[in-house]
Design a protein around this motif. Structure first.
Motif, PDB file in Angstrom:
ATOM      1  N   TRP A 180      -4.936  -1.082  -2.311  1.00 37.78           N
ATOM      2  CA  TRP A 180      -4.253  -1.009  -3.609  1.00 37.78           C
ATOM      3  C   TRP A 180      -4.325  -2.370  -4.286  1.00 37.78           C
ATOM      4  O   TRP A 180      -4.076  -3.403  -3.653  1.00 37.78           O
ATOM      5  CB  TRP A 180      -2.796  -0.592  -3.448  1.00 37.78           C
ATOM      6  CG  TRP A 180      -2.048  -0.566  -4.752  1.00 37.78           C
ATOM      7  CD1 TRP A 180      -1.164  -1.490  -5.227  1.00 37.78           C
ATOM      8  CD2 TRP A 180      -2.180   0.428  -5.777  1.00 37.78           C
ATOM      9  NE1 TRP A 180      -0.717  -1.133  -6.464  1.00 37.78           N
ATOM     10  CE2 TRP A 180      -1.321   0.046  -6.830  1.00 37.78           C
ATOM     11  CE3 TRP A 180      -2.929   1.598  -5.894  1.00 37.78           C
ATOM     12  CZ2 TRP A 180      -1.192   0.793  -8.000  1.00 37.78           C
ATOM     13  CZ3 TRP A 180      -2.808   2.350  -7.053  1.00 37.78           C
ATOM     14  CH2 TRP A 180      -1.939   1.948  -8.087  1.00 37.78           C
TER      15      TRP A 180
ATOM     16  N   ARG B 211       0.830  -1.220   0.000  1.00 35.24           N
ATOM     17  CA  ARG B 211       0.000   0.000   0.000  1.00 35.24           C
ATOM     18  C   ARG B 211       0.858   1.262   0.000  1.00 35.24           C
ATOM     19  O   ARG B 211       0.432   2.297  -0.520  1.00 35.24           O
ATOM     20  CB  ARG B 211      -0.941  -0.021   1.203  1.00 35.24           C
ATOM     21  CG  ARG B 211      -2.005  -1.106   1.102  1.00 35.24           C
ATOM     22  CD  ARG B 211      -3.039  -0.947   2.191  1.00 35.24           C
ATOM     23  NE  ARG B 211      -4.003  -2.033   2.190  1.00 35.24           N
ATOM     24  CZ  ARG B 211      -5.038  -2.105   3.019  1.00 35.24           C
ATOM     25  NH1 ARG B 211      -5.224  -1.147   3.937  1.00 35.24           N
ATOM     26  NH2 ARG B 211      -5.881  -3.116   2.960  1.00 35.24           N
TER      27      ARG B 211
ATOM     28  N   ARG C 202       2.496   0.982  -3.860  1.00 34.11           N
ATOM     29  CA  ARG C 202       1.447   0.966  -4.878  1.00 34.11           C
ATOM     30  C   ARG C 202       2.000   0.493  -6.225  1.00 34.11           C
ATOM     31  O   ARG C 202       1.914   1.190  -7.253  1.00 34.11           O
ATOM     32  CB  ARG C 202       0.781   2.344  -4.973  1.00 34.11           C
ATOM     33  CG  ARG C 202       0.184   2.789  -3.645  1.00 34.11           C
ATOM     34  CD  ARG C 202      -0.309   4.216  -3.653  1.00 34.11           C
ATOM     35  NE  ARG C 202      -1.589   4.351  -4.336  1.00 34.11           N
ATOM     36  CZ  ARG C 202      -2.778   4.063  -3.796  1.00 34.11           C
ATOM     37  NH1 ARG C 202      -2.853   3.590  -2.555  1.00 34.11           N
ATOM     38  NH2 ARG C 202      -3.885   4.230  -4.485  1.00 34.11           N
TER      39      ARG C 202
ATOM     40  N   ARG D 152      -5.804  -5.195  -1.418  1.00 34.98           N
ATOM     41  CA  ARG D 152      -6.893  -4.533  -2.153  1.00 34.98           C
ATOM     42  C   ARG D 152      -8.177  -4.402  -1.334  1.00 34.98           C
ATOM     43  O   ARG D 152      -9.116  -3.734  -1.758  1.00 34.98           O
ATOM     44  CB  ARG D 152      -7.196  -5.290  -3.452  1.00 34.98           C
ATOM     45  CG  ARG D 152      -7.807  -6.675  -3.240  1.00 34.98           C
ATOM     46  CD  ARG D 152      -8.034  -7.383  -4.564  1.00 34.98           C
ATOM     47  NE  ARG D 152      -6.788  -7.639  -5.253  1.00 34.98           N
ATOM     48  CZ  ARG D 152      -6.714  -8.107  -6.503  1.00 34.98           C
ATOM     49  NH1 ARG D 152      -7.821  -8.334  -7.192  1.00 34.98           N
ATOM     50  NH2 ARG D 152      -5.545  -8.331  -7.055  1.00 34.98           N
TER      51      ARG D 152
END
Length: 239
Positions: free
Chosen positions: A164, A105, A108, A147
């Motif tokens: 992400w 995260r 990314r 995610r």
């Protein structure tokens, strides 16, 4: 599957210092040469590696972190992160999944490169237990953890790290690679990056010949011409 021009950020998650250089340093050099941002996440400090036992009690860990940082610079990588897990004892756990999810995260990435979580019965070296544990946790972190905003909610609420979605994973060390990268132009930098890990390879007789033979074999499997070198991966679409 991602095309080359869709890859702008890459995260490599490995168990030990030098794992990325054995598996992917030639490919990493290709990425950085065209401006791709690459981050290394190394789960352990590699303190159980090497043959110099006079460097126990933290000395080997410090040396190996330095070696990995220097090796990364050779292939154009400045962002190297160490998670500090104990070498040789890594297991799949929620803690490790969370820690890898955090890095995903933060970075990314479009692409994540990591170990296969499967045992390789054709060539045992990639099947180190730490490799398999890190590969499994990284895949779990890619899907579903990174995610899903409801997974590890403190990452979002306390650290501000939004969910992400990684679009593709490349696995190294497996029995059935389906993607080969031509590293002929970057092979010497891969070799130099590996030589930065002096504590691990200086005592290995014929190391350069071994690496050339293995990389040539991957190139032959890919149908590249004589004198070519390649790295091999299994591509996993995730989006």
């Amino acid at each position: 599957m991602l095309s080359e021009n869709e890859i702008n950020r890459v995260l490599v998650v490995t168990a030990h210092p030098d794992d990325v250089d054995f598996a992917a340093a030639g490919s990493i050099a290709r990425f950085t040469d065209r401006g791709v941002e690459v981050t290394y996440c190394v789960v352990t400090d590699g303190d159980a590696g090497g043959i110099d036992r006079e460097l126990d009690n933290g000395g080997m860990a410090e040396l190996r972190r330095t070696e990995q940082t220097n090796a990364a610079k050779i292939v154009g990588v400045a962002d190297v992160r160490f998670l500090g897990y104990q070498d040789g004892t890594v297991v799949q756990s929620l803690d490790l999944r969370r820690d890898i999810t955090r890095v995903i995260r933060q970075v990314r990435p479009d692409l994540v490169i990591t170990h296969t979580p499967e045992r390789n019965y054709r060539f045992i070296s990639p099947s180190h237990p730490d490799h398999r544990a890190v590969g499994g946790c990284t895949l779990d972190a890619v899907y579903p953890d990174a995610r899903n905003p409801y997974t590890f909610p403190t990452l979002l609420h306390d650290e501000g790290l939004a969910a992400w979605t990684v679009r593709e994973v490349w696995l190294s060390g497996g029995q059935t690679p389906d993607h080969h990268v031509d590293i002929t132009a970057t092979f010497e930098r891969k070799l130099s990056a590996l030589h930065a890990h002096a504590s691990q390879i200086d005592h290995v007789e014929g190391f350069d010949d071994f690496l050339r033979t293995r990389s040539s074999r991957f190139a032959a499997e890919a149908g590249l011409g004589e004198g070519s070198y390649a790295e091999a991966f299994q591509r996993v679409p995730t989006a």
